[in-house]
Design a protein around this motif. Sequence first.
Motif, PDB file in Angstrom:
ATOM      1  N   MET A  73      52.311  40.870  19.195  1.00  0.00           N
ATOM      2  CA  MET A  73      51.689  41.299  20.434  1.00  0.00           C
ATOM      3  C   MET A  73      51.844  40.201  21.478  1.00  0.00           C
ATOM      4  N   ASN A  74      52.249  40.605  22.658  1.00  0.00           N
ATOM      5  CA  ASN A  74      52.394  39.694  23.776  1.00  0.00           C
ATOM      6  C   ASN A  74      51.057  39.618  24.519  1.00  0.00           C
ATOM      7  N   ASN A  75      50.503  38.414  24.666  1.00  0.00           N
ATOM      8  CA  ASN A  75      49.200  38.255  25.306  1.00  0.00           C
ATOM      9  C   ASN A  75      49.193  38.754  26.747  1.00  0.00           C
ATOM     10  N   ILE A  76      50.261  38.487  27.497  1.00  0.00           N
ATOM     11  CA  ILE A  76      50.308  38.905  28.899  1.00  0.00           C
ATOM     12  C   ILE A  76      50.310  40.429  29.002  1.00  0.00           C
ATOM     13  N   ASP A  77      51.073  41.103  28.160  1.00  0.00           N
ATOM     14  CA  ASP A  77      51.057  42.570  28.166  1.00  0.00           C
ATOM     15  C   ASP A  77      49.661  43.091  27.814  1.00  0.00           C
ATOM     16  N   ALA A  78      49.031  42.497  26.809  1.00  0.00           N
ATOM     17  CA  ALA A  78      47.683  42.914  26.415  1.00  0.00           C
ATOM     18  C   ALA A  78      46.693  42.667  27.550  1.00  0.00           C
ATOM     19  N   PHE A  79      46.816  41.536  28.223  1.00  0.00           N
ATOM     20  CA  PHE A  79      45.956  41.220  29.371  1.00  0.00           C
ATOM     21  C   PHE A  79      46.154  42.261  30.476  1.00  0.00           C
ATOM     22  N   ASN A  80      47.399  42.588  30.787  1.00  0.00           N
ATOM     23  CA  ASN A  80      47.679  43.565  31.838  1.00  0.00           C
ATOM     24  C   ASN A  80      47.098  44.935  31.497  1.00  0.00           C
ATOM     25  N   ILE A  81      47.164  45.319  30.245  1.00  0.00           N
ATOM     26  CA  ILE A  81      46.580  46.592  29.805  1.00  0.00           C
ATOM     27  C   ILE A  81      45.060  46.557  29.999  1.00  0.00           C
ATOM     28  N   ALA A  82      44.443  45.448  29.601  1.00  0.00           N
ATOM     29  CA  ALA A  82      42.989  45.302  29.759  1.00  0.00           C
ATOM     30  C   ALA A  82      42.603  45.359  31.234  1.00  0.00           C
ATOM     31  N   VAL A  83      43.340  44.663  32.093  1.00  0.00           N
ATOM     32  CA  VAL A  83      43.040  44.648  33.527  1.00  0.00           C
ATOM     33  C   VAL A  83      43.185  46.046  34.116  1.00  0.00           C
ATOM     34  N   ALA A  84      44.239  46.756  33.741  1.00  0.00           N
ATOM     35  CA  ALA A  84      44.428  48.127  34.237  1.00  0.00           C
ATOM     36  C   ALA A  84      43.260  49.011  33.824  1.00  0.00           C
ATOM     37  N   GLU A  85      42.832  48.894  32.599  1.00  0.00           N
ATOM     38  CA  GLU A  85      41.729  49.721  32.102  1.00  0.00           C
ATOM     39  C   GLU A  85      40.427  49.381  32.832  1.00  0.00           C
ATOM     40  N   ILE A  86      40.151  48.108  33.007  1.00  0.00           N
ATOM     41  CA  ILE A  86      38.917  47.660  33.663  1.00  0.00           C
ATOM     42  C   ILE A  86      38.896  48.090  35.132  1.00  0.00           C
ATOM     43  N   LEU A  87      39.946  47.748  35.855  1.00  0.00           N
ATOM     44  CA  LEU A  87      39.975  48.083  37.278  1.00  0.00           C
ATOM     45  C   LEU A  87      40.051  49.587  37.498  1.00  0.00           C
ATOM     46  N   GLY A  88      40.773  50.288  36.632  1.00  0.00           N
ATOM     47  CA  GLY A  88      40.859  51.740  36.742  1.00  0.00           C
ATOM     48  C   GLY A  88      39.505  52.403  36.584  1.00  0.00           C
ATOM     49  N   GLU A  89      38.742  51.957  35.602  1.00  0.00           N
ATOM     50  CA  GLU A  89      37.416  52.531  35.384  1.00  0.00           C
ATOM     51  C   GLU A  89      36.481  52.211  36.553  1.00  0.00           C
ATOM     52  N   CYS A  90      36.537  50.967  37.029  1.00  0.00           N
ATOM     53  CA  CYS A  90      35.686  50.582  38.164  1.00  0.00           C
ATOM     54  C   CYS A  90      36.039  51.383  39.413  1.00  0.00           C
ATOM     55  N   TYR A  91      37.314  51.601  39.651  1.00  0.00           N
ATOM     56  CA  TYR A  91      37.761  52.364  40.824  1.00  0.00           C
ATOM     57  C   TYR A  91      37.355  53.834  40.703  1.00  0.00           C
ATOM     58  N   ARG A  92      37.554  54.392  39.528  1.00  0.00           N
ATOM     59  CA  ARG A  92      37.239  55.809  39.300  1.00  0.00           C
ATOM     60  C   ARG A  92      35.750  56.076  39.536  1.00  0.00           C
ATOM     61  N   GLU A  93      34.886  55.150  39.175  1.00  0.00           N
ATOM     62  CA  GLU A  93      33.438  55.358  39.266  1.00  0.00           C
ATOM     63  C   GLU A  93      32.813  54.780  40.531  1.00  0.00           C
ATOM     64  N   PHE A  94      33.587  54.041  41.326  1.00  0.00           N
ATOM     65  CA  PHE A  94      33.056  53.377  42.510  1.00  0.00           C
ATOM     66  C   PHE A  94      32.390  54.384  43.442  1.00  0.00           C
ATOM     67  N   PRO A  95      31.247  54.073  44.012  1.00  0.00           N
ATOM     68  CA  PRO A  95      30.509  52.815  44.064  1.00  0.00           C
ATOM     69  C   PRO A  95      29.508  52.638  42.935  1.00  0.00           C
ATOM     70  N   LEU A  96      29.491  53.576  41.988  1.00  0.00           N
ATOM     71  CA  LEU A  96      28.571  53.443  40.862  1.00  0.00           C
ATOM     72  C   LEU A  96      28.987  52.263  39.989  1.00  0.00           C
ATOM     73  N   ARG A  97      28.019  51.644  39.381  1.00  0.00           N
ATOM     74  CA  ARG A  97      28.289  50.535  38.470  1.00  0.00           C
ATOM     75  C   ARG A  97      28.533  51.075  37.065  1.00  0.00           C
ATOM     76  N   VAL A  98      29.378  50.388  36.322  1.00  0.00           N
ATOM     77  CA  VAL A  98      29.745  50.846  34.982  1.00  0.00           C
ATOM     78  C   VAL A  98      29.428  49.776  33.949  1.00  0.00           C
ATOM     79  N   ARG A  99      29.454  50.199  32.706  1.00  0.00           N
ATOM     80  CA  ARG A  99      29.350  49.284  31.570  1.00  0.00           C
ATOM     81  C   ARG A  99      30.744  49.156  30.988  1.00  0.00           C
ATOM     82  N   LEU A 100      31.240  47.937  30.902  1.00  0.00           N
ATOM     83  CA  LEU A 100      32.558  47.698  30.319  1.00  0.00           C
ATOM     84  C   LEU A 100      32.379  47.169  28.905  1.00  0.00           C
ATOM     85  N   SER A 101      32.922  47.871  27.952  1.00  0.00           N
ATOM     86  CA  SER A 101      32.794  47.507  26.547  1.00  0.00           C
ATOM     87  C   SER A 101      34.040  46.774  26.059  1.00  0.00           C
TER      88      SER A 101
END
Length: 143
Positions: free
Chosen positions: A1-29
């Motif tokens: 596993m490439n750490n940078i690819d894994a990091f990019n996947i995590a960032v996409a998931e985090i920012l995507g969820e925050c954007y989808r729910e904005f302005p509501l606050r979310v819980r990131l697990s």
Amino acid sequence: MNNIDAFNIAVAEILGECYREFPLRVRLSKLDIGETIKIAMGDDPDGVYNLSEKEYEIAEEAMNWLMEAGYIWSRKPDNRISMEGVTLSPKGLEILNAVPETLQEKKTLGDLISGGVKTIGKDVATTSVKTVLTYGLKLSLGT
């Protein structure tokens, strides 16, 4: 596993969820994001959560990094398993509302990643995050 690819996947998931729910606050697990990394990288999650596995460590560090870099805010950032009350910062929202000229489809970066990594796939997620972080750097430098 490439750490940078894994990091990019995590960032996409985090920012995507925050954007989808904005302005509501979310819980990131950390567990959910780590599992998304595993699936995107071609690993079959076994249903056993070992928080010392690399995917879960990368998920936690991605959450911390996004907060320290000013992309997200959290009301309770210090929980080892999750971040509570997370939302996009003004910087994060501005970046995700951008429509890069390089995209053939005229969608915002946020719209592109808001479907989640499972929907858009690893390659689109990785490319989108690179664009987000490049735009964020340019915004920070005022260029």
